[in-house]
Every structure is written in C-alpha cells, then in structure tokens.
Scaffold this motif. Structure first.
Motif, PDB file in Angstrom:
ATOM      1  N   MET A 163       0.824  -1.126  -0.111  1.00  0.00           N
ATOM      2  CA  MET A 163      -0.103   0.234   0.084  1.00  0.00           C
ATOM      3  C   MET A 163       1.005   1.271  -0.010  1.00  0.00           C
ATOM      4  N   ASN A 164       0.769   2.243  -0.963  1.00  0.00           N
ATOM      5  CA  ASN A 164       1.427   3.315  -1.025  1.00  0.00           C
ATOM      6  C   ASN A 164       0.789   4.559  -0.256  1.00  0.00           C
ATOM      7  N   HIS A 165       1.330   4.991   0.570  1.00  0.00           N
ATOM      8  CA  HIS A 165       1.088   6.326   1.293  1.00  0.00           C
ATOM      9  C   HIS A 165       1.836   7.383   1.064  1.00  0.00           C
ATOM     10  N   GLU A 166       1.256   8.704   1.097  1.00  0.00           N
ATOM     11  CA  GLU A 166       1.921   9.945   1.160  1.00  0.00           C
ATOM     12  C   GLU A 166       3.223   9.984   2.143  1.00  0.00           C
ATOM     13  N   SER A 167       3.074   9.308   3.072  1.00  0.00           N
ATOM     14  CA  SER A 167       3.990   9.283   4.343  1.00  0.00           C
ATOM     15  C   SER A 167       5.127   8.729   3.605  1.00  0.00           C
ATOM     16  N   ASP A 168       5.235   7.842   2.538  1.00  0.00           N
ATOM     17  CA  ASP A 168       6.333   6.988   2.109  1.00  0.00           C
ATOM     18  C   ASP A 168       7.098   8.137   1.287  1.00  0.00           C
ATOM     19  N   GLN A 169       6.591   9.447   0.911  1.00  0.00           N
ATOM     20  CA  GLN A 169       7.696  10.413   0.504  1.00  0.00           C
ATOM     21  C   GLN A 169       8.488  11.128   1.592  1.00  0.00           C
ATOM     22  N   LEU A 170       8.284  10.689   2.860  1.00  0.00           N
ATOM     23  CA  LEU A 170       8.976  11.607   3.765  1.00  0.00           C
ATOM     24  C   LEU A 170      10.253  10.942   4.063  1.00  0.00           C
ATOM     25  N   ASP A 171      11.502  11.458   4.142  1.00  0.00           N
ATOM     26  CA  ASP A 171      12.653  10.880   4.811  1.00  0.00           C
ATOM     27  C   ASP A 171      12.866  11.392   6.225  1.00  0.00           C
ATOM     28  N   LEU A 172      13.851  10.749   6.764  1.00  0.00           N
ATOM     29  CA  LEU A 172      14.183  11.010   8.315  1.00  0.00           C
ATOM     30  C   LEU A 172      14.270  12.498   8.602  1.00  0.00           C
ATOM     31  N   ILE A 173      14.807  13.241   7.807  1.00  0.00           N
ATOM     32  CA  ILE A 173      14.626  14.872   8.204  1.00  0.00           C
ATOM     33  C   ILE A 173      13.359  15.385   8.064  1.00  0.00           C
ATOM     34  N   ASP A 174      12.610  14.954   7.081  1.00  0.00           N
ATOM     35  CA  ASP A 174      11.191  15.531   6.956  1.00  0.00           C
ATOM     36  C   ASP A 174      10.372  14.984   8.422  1.00  0.00           C
ATOM     37  N   ARG A 175      10.776  13.777   8.659  1.00  0.00           N
ATOM     38  CA  ARG A 175       9.835  13.292   9.655  1.00  0.00           C
ATOM     39  C   ARG A 175      10.406  14.124  10.991  1.00  0.00           C
ATOM     40  N   SER A 176      11.614  14.383  11.219  1.00  0.00           N
ATOM     41  CA  SER A 176      12.191  15.259  12.482  1.00  0.00           C
ATOM     42  C   SER A 176      11.596  16.483  12.316  1.00  0.00           C
ATOM     43  N   LEU A 177      11.487  17.170  11.257  1.00  0.00           N
ATOM     44  CA  LEU A 177      10.825  18.367  11.206  1.00  0.00           C
ATOM     45  C   LEU A 177       9.491  18.406  11.659  1.00  0.00           C
ATOM     46  N   LEU A 178       8.788  17.402  11.352  1.00  0.00           N
ATOM     47  CA  LEU A 178       7.296  17.176  11.631  1.00  0.00           C
ATOM     48  C   LEU A 178       7.348  17.087  12.925  1.00  0.00           C
ATOM     49  N   ARG A 179       8.161  16.137  13.595  1.00  0.00           N
ATOM     50  CA  ARG A 179       8.006  16.132  15.090  1.00  0.00           C
ATOM     51  C   ARG A 179       8.505  17.086  15.866  1.00  0.00           C
ATOM     52  N   LEU A 180       9.411  17.977  15.476  1.00  0.00           N
ATOM     53  CA  LEU A 180      10.041  19.139  16.207  1.00  0.00           C
ATOM     54  C   LEU A 180       8.732  20.371  16.177  1.00  0.00           C
ATOM     55  N   LEU A 181       8.261  20.289  14.878  1.00  0.00           N
ATOM     56  CA  LEU A 181       7.113  21.257  14.761  1.00  0.00           C
ATOM     57  C   LEU A 181       5.720  21.078  15.609  1.00  0.00           C
ATOM     58  N   GLN A 182       5.513  19.639  15.710  1.00  0.00           N
ATOM     59  CA  GLN A 182       4.297  19.463  16.435  1.00  0.00           C
ATOM     60  C   GLN A 182       4.436  19.618  17.869  1.00  0.00           C
ATOM     61  N   GLU A 183       5.856  19.636  18.496  1.00  0.00           N
ATOM     62  CA  GLU A 183       6.160  19.834  19.710  1.00  0.00           C
ATOM     63  C   GLU A 183       6.051  21.383  19.977  1.00  0.00           C
ATOM     64  N   ASP A 184       6.656  22.101  19.120  1.00  0.00           N
ATOM     65  CA  ASP A 184       6.707  23.760  19.327  1.00  0.00           C
ATOM     66  C   ASP A 184       6.783  24.283  18.022  1.00  0.00           C
ATOM     67  N   GLY A 185       5.518  24.612  17.528  1.00  0.00           N
ATOM     68  CA  GLY A 185       5.259  25.297  16.043  1.00  0.00           C
ATOM     69  C   GLY A 185       5.964  26.688  16.028  1.00  0.00           C
ATOM     70  N   ARG A 186       6.571  27.260  17.201  1.00  0.00           N
ATOM     71  CA  ARG A 186       7.142  28.442  17.221  1.00  0.00           C
ATOM     72  C   ARG A 186       8.868  28.303  16.900  1.00  0.00           C
ATOM     73  N   ARG A 187       9.118  27.271  16.822  1.00  0.00           N
ATOM     74  CA  ARG A 187      10.660  27.065  16.587  1.00  0.00           C
ATOM     75  C   ARG A 187      11.162  27.828  15.449  1.00  0.00           C
ATOM     76  N   THR A 188      12.171  28.393  15.799  1.00  0.00           N
ATOM     77  CA  THR A 188      12.796  29.062  14.651  1.00  0.00           C
ATOM     78  C   THR A 188      13.491  28.221  13.491  1.00  0.00           C
ATOM     79  N   THR A 189      13.589  28.795  12.245  1.00  0.00           N
ATOM     80  CA  THR A 189      14.381  27.937  11.073  1.00  0.00           C
ATOM     81  C   THR A 189      15.694  27.519  11.726  1.00  0.00           C
TER      82      THR A 189
END
Length: 157
Positions: free
Chosen positions: A1-27
C-alpha cells in the motif's frame, strides 16, 4: 500500500516531530536540530506546508483560563440515515463555537461530538440551545470528562 507518508525521509519526519512539539521553533533552531542549512530547512518546511503534511500552526490555549474548563463527549443518533439529514446536521454543528470536533462514526450512533463548555451547570443550556435543535437529532448520550489523561497527543511520525 502506497502512502503519501512514504515520501518523507528522516529529516522530514524530524521536522514534523519538532514542529508538532513547538510550532514557534525558528528555522535556525530547526536547522541545528536536523543538521541542515537554514535555507535547506526553510525549503523543506515550505514543501511540507505546500504538500499538506502541515495544515496549520496555532496556539494551544488553556481551556480553564478562558472559561471552557468542562469537556463533554456527546453521542448523537439521527432520526434517519438520509444524505440530506447528514448534510444539514454537519452544516449546523460546524457553526456551533462550543463544538471542538464532530466525527461521523460507524456503530450504535451516527456522530460523536466533542465540546467544551464553562461548567456542567451550563451543559443543559448548551444541549437545549445547540445540540437538540440540530437537524435530525433523535437521541443523545453525554459523557463528561473528569480528567485529561492524554490530551492533544502528538501524531507519531
């Protein structure tokens, strides 16, 4: 089964986790945490927004502080399973500011409504004013939350 989440690499997943924890994090902070340049990090975050992986950034408010300390879940059974009844119900519930979420479900009832009110003393008014007049409502069952065991959980990425 192909999911859109398959497009995410480890860095993308890390960014998503970090932004969920705190959406105000700076670049700059995000870049340091994931090991990319600020420009590369910014481009990835913009892509995550553009591709719909991130849909919003907002503040999480303390319900107690704003007079919405009581959380209730309401099972709603409609009087008929006709598309126009479901549509009218969905349109009406979307307009009720007390309603945080409303889900059409499979099982012994049609909708599960999650609402925040000031206190249980105000619940009867909320039920009479908001829920019972909604189109097609035949029966309701309410459950008041007495403790938030795992509120606003982060999605596993």
């Amino acid at each position: 089964m192909n999911h859109e989440s398959d497009q995410l690499d480890l860095i993308d997943r890390s960014l998503l986790r970090l932004l969920q924890e705190d959406g105000r994090r700076t670049t700059l902070d995000l870049a340091a945490r994931v090991g990319l340049s600020p420009t590369g990090t910014s481009q990835r975050v913009k892509r995550l927004f553009r591709d719909g992986f991130i849909t919003a950034v907002r503040a999480v408010l303390n319900p107690q502080k704003i007079g919405r300390g009581t959380l209730v879940f309401i099972e709603v059974r409609l009087d008929q399973a006709a598309p126009h009844v479901f549509d009218r119900f969905a349109e009406a519930v979307a307009k009720a500011p007390e309603v945080l979420e409303c889900h059409m479900v499979v099982g012994g009832f049609d909708y599960l409504v999650k609402a925040r009110i000031s206190e249980m003393a105000a619940y009867q008014d909320f039920l009479k004013r908001v829920i019972l007049p909604l189109p097609g409502v035949r029966e309701t069952h309410t459950y008041a939350s007495i403790s938030d065991v795992k509120p606003d959980a982060l999605l596993p990425v």
